[in-house]
Design a protein around this motif. Structure first.
Motif, PDB file in Angstrom:
ATOM      1  N   GLY A 125      16.083  18.889 -24.432  1.00  0.00           N
ATOM      2  CA  GLY A 125      15.559  18.943 -25.790  1.00  0.00           C
ATOM      3  C   GLY A 125      16.643  18.868 -26.843  1.00  0.00           C
ATOM      4  N   LEU A 126      16.290  18.315 -27.996  1.00  0.00           N
ATOM      5  CA  LEU A 126      17.209  18.221 -29.126  1.00  0.00           C
ATOM      6  C   LEU A 126      16.428  18.499 -30.403  1.00  0.00           C
ATOM      7  CD1 LEU A 126      20.145  17.499 -29.967  1.00  0.00           C
ATOM      8  CD2 LEU A 126      19.332  15.156 -30.313  1.00  0.00           C
ATOM      9  N   SER A 127      17.021  19.311 -31.283  1.00  0.00           N
ATOM     10  CA  SER A 127      16.367  19.665 -32.540  1.00  0.00           C
ATOM     11  C   SER A 127      17.272  19.362 -33.714  1.00  0.00           C
ATOM     12  CB  SER A 127      16.013  21.162 -32.583  1.00  0.00           C
ATOM     13  OG  SER A 127      14.985  21.465 -31.688  1.00  0.00           O
ATOM     14  N   GLY A 128      16.643  18.967 -34.801  1.00  0.00           N
ATOM     15  CA  GLY A 128      17.305  18.937 -36.091  1.00  0.00           C
ATOM     16  C   GLY A 128      16.920  20.196 -36.845  1.00  0.00           C
ATOM     17  N   MET A 129      17.908  20.925 -37.356  1.00  0.00           N
ATOM     18  CA  MET A 129      17.668  22.206 -38.015  1.00  0.00           C
ATOM     19  C   MET A 129      18.093  22.082 -39.482  1.00  0.00           C
ATOM     20  SD  MET A 129      19.388  24.446 -34.921  1.00  0.00           S
ATOM     21  CE  MET A 129      18.728  26.050 -35.354  1.00  0.00           C
ATOM     22  N   PHE A 130      17.236  22.549 -40.384  1.00  0.00           N
ATOM     23  CA  PHE A 130      17.502  22.454 -41.806  1.00  0.00           C
ATOM     24  C   PHE A 130      17.315  23.833 -42.427  1.00  0.00           C
ATOM     25  CE2 PHE A 130      15.619  18.621 -40.106  1.00  0.00           C
ATOM     26  CZ  PHE A 130      16.557  17.653 -40.447  1.00  0.00           C
ATOM     27  N   TYR A 131      18.399  24.409 -42.936  1.00  0.00           N
ATOM     28  CA  TYR A 131      18.381  25.768 -43.471  1.00  0.00           C
ATOM     29  C   TYR A 131      18.671  25.764 -44.969  1.00  0.00           C
ATOM     30  CZ  TYR A 131      19.026  27.320 -38.612  1.00  0.00           C
ATOM     31  OH  TYR A 131      18.908  27.543 -37.271  1.00  0.00           O
ATOM     32  N   GLN A 132      17.983  26.646 -45.675  1.00  0.00           N
ATOM     33  CA  GLN A 132      18.369  26.967 -47.042  1.00  0.00           C
ATOM     34  C   GLN A 132      18.781  28.436 -47.067  1.00  0.00           C
ATOM     35  OE1 GLN A 132      15.402  27.207 -50.146  1.00  0.00           O
ATOM     36  NE2 GLN A 132      16.878  26.570 -51.706  1.00  0.00           N
ATOM     37  N   HIS A 133      19.993  28.710 -47.504  1.00  0.00           N
ATOM     38  CA  HIS A 133      20.532  30.062 -47.574  1.00  0.00           C
ATOM     39  C   HIS A 133      20.597  30.491 -49.035  1.00  0.00           C
ATOM     40  CE1 HIS A 133      21.918  29.737 -43.342  1.00  0.00           C
ATOM     41  NE2 HIS A 133      22.082  28.473 -43.673  1.00  0.00           N
TER      42      HIS A 133
END
Length: 278
Positions: A125-133
């Motif tokens: 599996g592979l994920s793209g992760m997008f965070y707002q801090h």
């Protein structure tokens, strides 16, 4: 009709609701976690996407220090399922509130599974992760009110990253390894000179479990989770759940250096709900 179709989709989804009370730990991880991750191991590993028999919709709520104002809390919603014969797709949306710091994230996952033999499969599996801090500096008390370490009222940073995972599974047991925040993206707040100090840290999750059939009425499932980052000691969870007629269950868990957890839950058709107290 459309209403009936929507209800069928909802009822066929496997739904988990985890309502938890936990204590803060000193382990230096950046990602929120739950005591009942075994109900939704997709949250730990993108390779789990599409490995279940049906679509899985899940919601988890973690409330820390229940009853205290502004105590840390986390909400996670996820969905994943099989796509074509060998692929899986999924998404996770979470909000982690630990004042004065908050993070909101979206994770989109793709997995490809292959047969190892007649009884077992492996998934990548592979994920793209997008965070707002978000850092609310108004909530920080300073000894020196004009301390230049904090400039302005709020700091915001958008940080994309990736997660890679491997998942091996059969009817009765499973094991997986994942590496969230693989790229270790730097978070950019207002002070550019401090970016080297604000970085996402690569995590390693190793997890697994085995379900034993005792008799027609009882099953027991031990499981474990090892969490590690390179700059702090590793932490592990050891868990055991006892199922009665595959409908109700109870369990205990031990998290080293932190907690003992009591868990309980029930399952009816395609719905499952769980509660834990740390």
């Amino acid at each position: 009709n459309m209403k009936t179709t929507i209800l069928k989709i909802v009822f066929l989804a496997f739904v988990t609701f985890n309502f938890q009370l936990e204590t803060l730990n000193s382990w230096a991880q950046q990602l929120p976690y739950f005591s009942q991750y075994m109900l939704n191991d997709f949250y730990l590993n993108p390779a789990v996407a599409g490995t279940k028999e049906s679509n899985v919709a899940s919601m988890s709520i973690r409330m820390q220090w229940l009853g205290f104002k502004n105590a840390p809390n986390t909400q996670v919603a996820s969905f994943h399922g099989p796509f074509f014969k060998t692929m899986g797709l999924g998404a996770i949306l979470f909000n982690d509130r630990t004042l004065p710091y908050n993070q909101t994230g979206l994770q989109l996952s793709y997995a490809y599974r292959m047969d190892v033999n007649r009884d077992s499969k492996i998934s990548l599996g592979l994920s793209g992760m997008f965070y707002q801090h978000r850092l609310d500096k108004n909530r920080i008390s300073l000894d020196e009110q004009n301390d230049l370490a904090l400039y302005g009222e709020k700091g915001n940073s958008f940080a994309p990253d990736a997660d890679f995972g491997v998942y091996y599974y059969t009817k009765n047991y499973h094991a997986g390894l994942s590496m969230p925040q693989l790229l270790q993206t730097r978070m950019r707040f207002q002070d550019a000179d401090q970016t080297k100090k604000n970085k996402l840290v690569r995590h390693i999750f190793l997890h697994g479990g085995y379900k034993f059939n005792i008799n027609d009425e009882f099953d027991v499932e031990p499981s474990f989770l090892l969490k590690a980052i390179f700059s702090a000691p590793a932490q592990f969870d050891l868990n055991a759940k006892l199922f009665y007629r595959k409908m109700v269950w109870g369990g205990v868990s031990y998290r080293n250096k932190e907690s003992v957890i009591i868990m309980m839950g029930a399952k009816k058709d395609d719905f499952e709900a769980g509660y834990s107290y740390d």
